[in-house]
Design a protein around this motif. Structure first.
Motif, mmCIF file in Angstrom:
data_model
loop_
_atom_site.group_PDB
_atom_site.id
_atom_site.type_symbol
_atom_site.label_atom_id
_atom_site.label_comp_id
_atom_site.label_asym_id
_atom_site.label_seq_id
_atom_site.Cartn_x
_atom_site.Cartn_y
_atom_site.Cartn_z
ATOM 1 N N PRO A 18 1.199 -0.942 0.347
ATOM 2 C CA PRO A 18 0.087 -0.136 -0.293
ATOM 3 C C PRO A 18 0.690 1.693 -0.115
ATOM 4 C CG PRO A 18 -1.057 -1.512 1.897
ATOM 5 C CD PRO A 18 0.600 -2.300 1.451
ATOM 6 N N TYR A 19 0.442 2.031 -0.587
ATOM 7 C CA TYR A 19 1.510 3.544 -0.403
ATOM 8 C C TYR A 19 2.324 3.222 -1.448
ATOM 9 C CZ TYR A 19 -2.637 5.384 2.320
ATOM 10 O OH TYR A 19 -4.438 5.803 2.951
ATOM 11 N N PHE A 20 2.678 2.287 -1.606
ATOM 12 C CA PHE A 20 4.351 2.617 -2.762
ATOM 13 C C PHE A 20 4.611 3.497 -3.597
ATOM 14 C CE2 PHE A 20 6.718 1.360 -6.782
ATOM 15 C CZ PHE A 20 7.411 0.448 -6.085
ATOM 16 N N ASP A 21 3.584 4.073 -4.457
ATOM 17 C CA ASP A 21 4.167 5.230 -5.247
ATOM 18 C C ASP A 21 4.198 6.271 -4.410
ATOM 19 O OD1 ASP A 21 3.283 4.434 -7.923
ATOM 20 O OD2 ASP A 21 2.102 5.152 -7.539
ATOM 21 N N LYS A 22 3.993 6.538 -3.160
ATOM 22 C CA LYS A 22 4.250 7.363 -2.282
ATOM 23 C C LYS A 22 5.162 7.797 -1.417
ATOM 24 C CE LYS A 22 0.331 10.052 -2.202
ATOM 25 N NZ LYS A 22 0.433 11.822 -2.765
ATOM 26 N N LYS A 23 5.505 6.299 -1.447
ATOM 27 C CA LYS A 23 7.284 5.946 -1.226
ATOM 28 C C LYS A 23 7.852 5.980 -1.795
ATOM 29 C CE LYS A 23 4.632 2.008 2.180
ATOM 30 N NZ LYS A 23 4.732 0.855 2.796
ATOM 31 N N LEU A 24 7.985 5.690 -3.195
ATOM 32 C CA LEU A 24 8.899 5.949 -3.994
ATOM 33 C C LEU A 24 9.210 7.334 -4.148
ATOM 34 C CD1 LEU A 24 10.535 4.678 -5.917
ATOM 35 C CD2 LEU A 24 8.990 4.292 -7.387
ATOM 36 N N GLN A 25 8.316 8.441 -3.930
ATOM 37 C CA GLN A 25 8.024 9.506 -4.240
ATOM 38 C C GLN A 25 8.960 9.712 -3.182
ATOM 39 O OE1 GLN A 25 4.348 11.587 -3.962
ATOM 40 N NE2 GLN A 25 5.053 13.876 -4.465
ATOM 41 N N ALA A 26 8.826 9.641 -2.258
ATOM 42 C CA ALA A 26 9.200 10.226 -0.808
ATOM 43 C C ALA A 26 11.124 9.714 -1.488
ATOM 44 C CB ALA A 26 9.149 9.686 0.229
ATOM 45 N N ALA A 27 10.899 8.316 -1.367
ATOM 46 C CA ALA A 27 12.538 8.598 -1.485
ATOM 47 C C ALA A 27 13.631 8.481 -2.196
ATOM 48 C CB ALA A 27 12.796 6.864 -1.095
ATOM 49 N N LYS A 28 12.709 9.152 -3.503
ATOM 50 C CA LYS A 28 13.130 9.705 -4.614
ATOM 51 C C LYS A 28 13.611 11.356 -4.567
ATOM 52 C CE LYS A 28 11.356 7.496 -8.636
ATOM 53 N NZ LYS A 28 11.209 7.427 -10.224
ATOM 54 N N LEU A 29 12.818 12.052 -4.061
ATOM 55 C CA LEU A 29 13.049 13.587 -2.868
ATOM 56 C C LEU A 29 13.893 13.284 -1.913
ATOM 57 C CD1 LEU A 29 12.190 16.227 -3.173
ATOM 58 C CD2 LEU A 29 10.398 15.228 -1.042
ATOM 59 N N SER A 30 14.542 12.280 -1.201
ATOM 60 C CA SER A 30 15.274 12.380 -0.463
ATOM 61 C C SER A 30 16.526 11.957 -0.951
ATOM 62 C CB SER A 30 14.978 11.343 0.359
ATOM 63 O OG SER A 30 15.612 10.932 1.315
ATOM 64 N N LEU A 31 16.276 11.605 -2.073
ATOM 65 C CA LEU A 31 17.851 11.131 -2.873
ATOM 66 C C LEU A 31 17.875 12.429 -3.452
ATOM 67 C CD1 LEU A 31 19.862 9.666 -3.421
ATOM 68 C CD2 LEU A 31 18.922 8.862 -5.331
ATOM 69 N N VAL A 32 17.131 13.684 -4.184
ATOM 70 C CA VAL A 32 17.813 14.293 -4.990
ATOM 71 C C VAL A 32 18.073 15.988 -3.681
ATOM 72 C CG1 VAL A 32 16.240 16.223 -5.735
ATOM 73 C CG2 VAL A 32 15.705 13.793 -6.306
ATOM 74 N N ALA A 33 17.677 15.340 -2.379
ATOM 75 C CA ALA A 33 17.581 16.243 -1.010
ATOM 76 C C ALA A 33 19.080 15.901 -1.154
ATOM 77 C CB ALA A 33 16.360 15.731 -0.309
ATOM 78 N N ARG A 34 19.452 15.105 -0.376
ATOM 79 C CA ARG A 34 20.885 14.367 -0.140
ATOM 80 C C ARG A 34 21.795 14.861 -0.651
ATOM 81 N NH1 ARG A 34 22.225 8.562 0.807
ATOM 82 N NH2 ARG A 34 22.549 8.496 -1.256
#
Length: 197
Positions: A18-34
């Motif tokens: 559940p919420y796979f797309d939101k989890k993927l979005q958050a992980a990608k954004l975290s990487l961009v931020a880093r």
């Protein structure tokens, strides 16, 4: 056993969590931020210490600086840089029944900038508005460089439009949350970081 293994391997179907797309979005954004913080640190002339930051994240500090408040373990700081923690935070927020457009109170610390980034990325993915109060000091290996505190990182992410949130207040951190255990120089450096951000 081999037959059961064969059947299991050939009949298994991947199931999206559940919420796979939101989890993927958050992980990608975290990487961009880093990566944005790493770029900013390089512009300041801060070099990545590959021995203590093996994934070259740019968000691992030093063992001791004037703004170091407590002891910390480098292994836990390295682990906290994994952008997949953003997906974990999405899961935790969903399980806590935090809804879209909710306003939540958040306490952050400079000790784990990787987790701070991932949590804010989860808030973006879920359309949650955090009200953030930050302890600006940091333990060993966290955001303990005087020129690159967590508040500086947060400002960079905000100015670059990556994370739209900023702390509304900050404390010095350390013993009694007022800098106990820090030198006067260390307390002054943290106060400067608070004021410039």
């Amino acid at each position: 056993s081999l037959l059961i293994f064969y059947v299991a391997e050939h009949t298994a179907e991947p199931v999206r969590q559940p919420y796979f797309d939101k989890k993927l979005q958050a992980a990608k954004l975290s990487l961009v931020a880093r990566e944005a913080i790493k770029s900013y640190a390089q512009n300041l002339g801060i070099k990545v210490d590959i021995q203590n930051d093996p994934y070259k994240t740019g968000i691992i500090g030093q063992e001791r600086t004037p703004t170091t408040t407590d002891r910390g373990v480098v292994g836990s700081k390295i682990l906290a840089t994994n952008p997949n923690f953003a997906a974990v935070f999405v899961e935790m927020l969903v399980k806590s029944r935090v809804k879209k457009n909710s306003v939540i109170a958040v306490g952050m610390t400079g000790s784990f900038p990787g987790l701070d980034i991932s949590f804010l990325a989860a808030c973006v993915a879920l359309d949650i508005q955090p009200i953030i109060i930050t302890s600006a000091g940091s333990s060993d290996w966290g955001a303990n460089l005087p020129a690159l505190s967590w508040l500086d990182m947060e400002r960079v992410l905000n100015e670059r439009g990556i994370i739209p949130f900023k702390s509304v207040a900050a404390s010095i951190g350390g013993g009694s949350d007022n800098g106990r255990g820090l030198s006067p120089e260390g307390r002054d450096l943290i106060k400067e970081a608070i004021l410039r951000n």
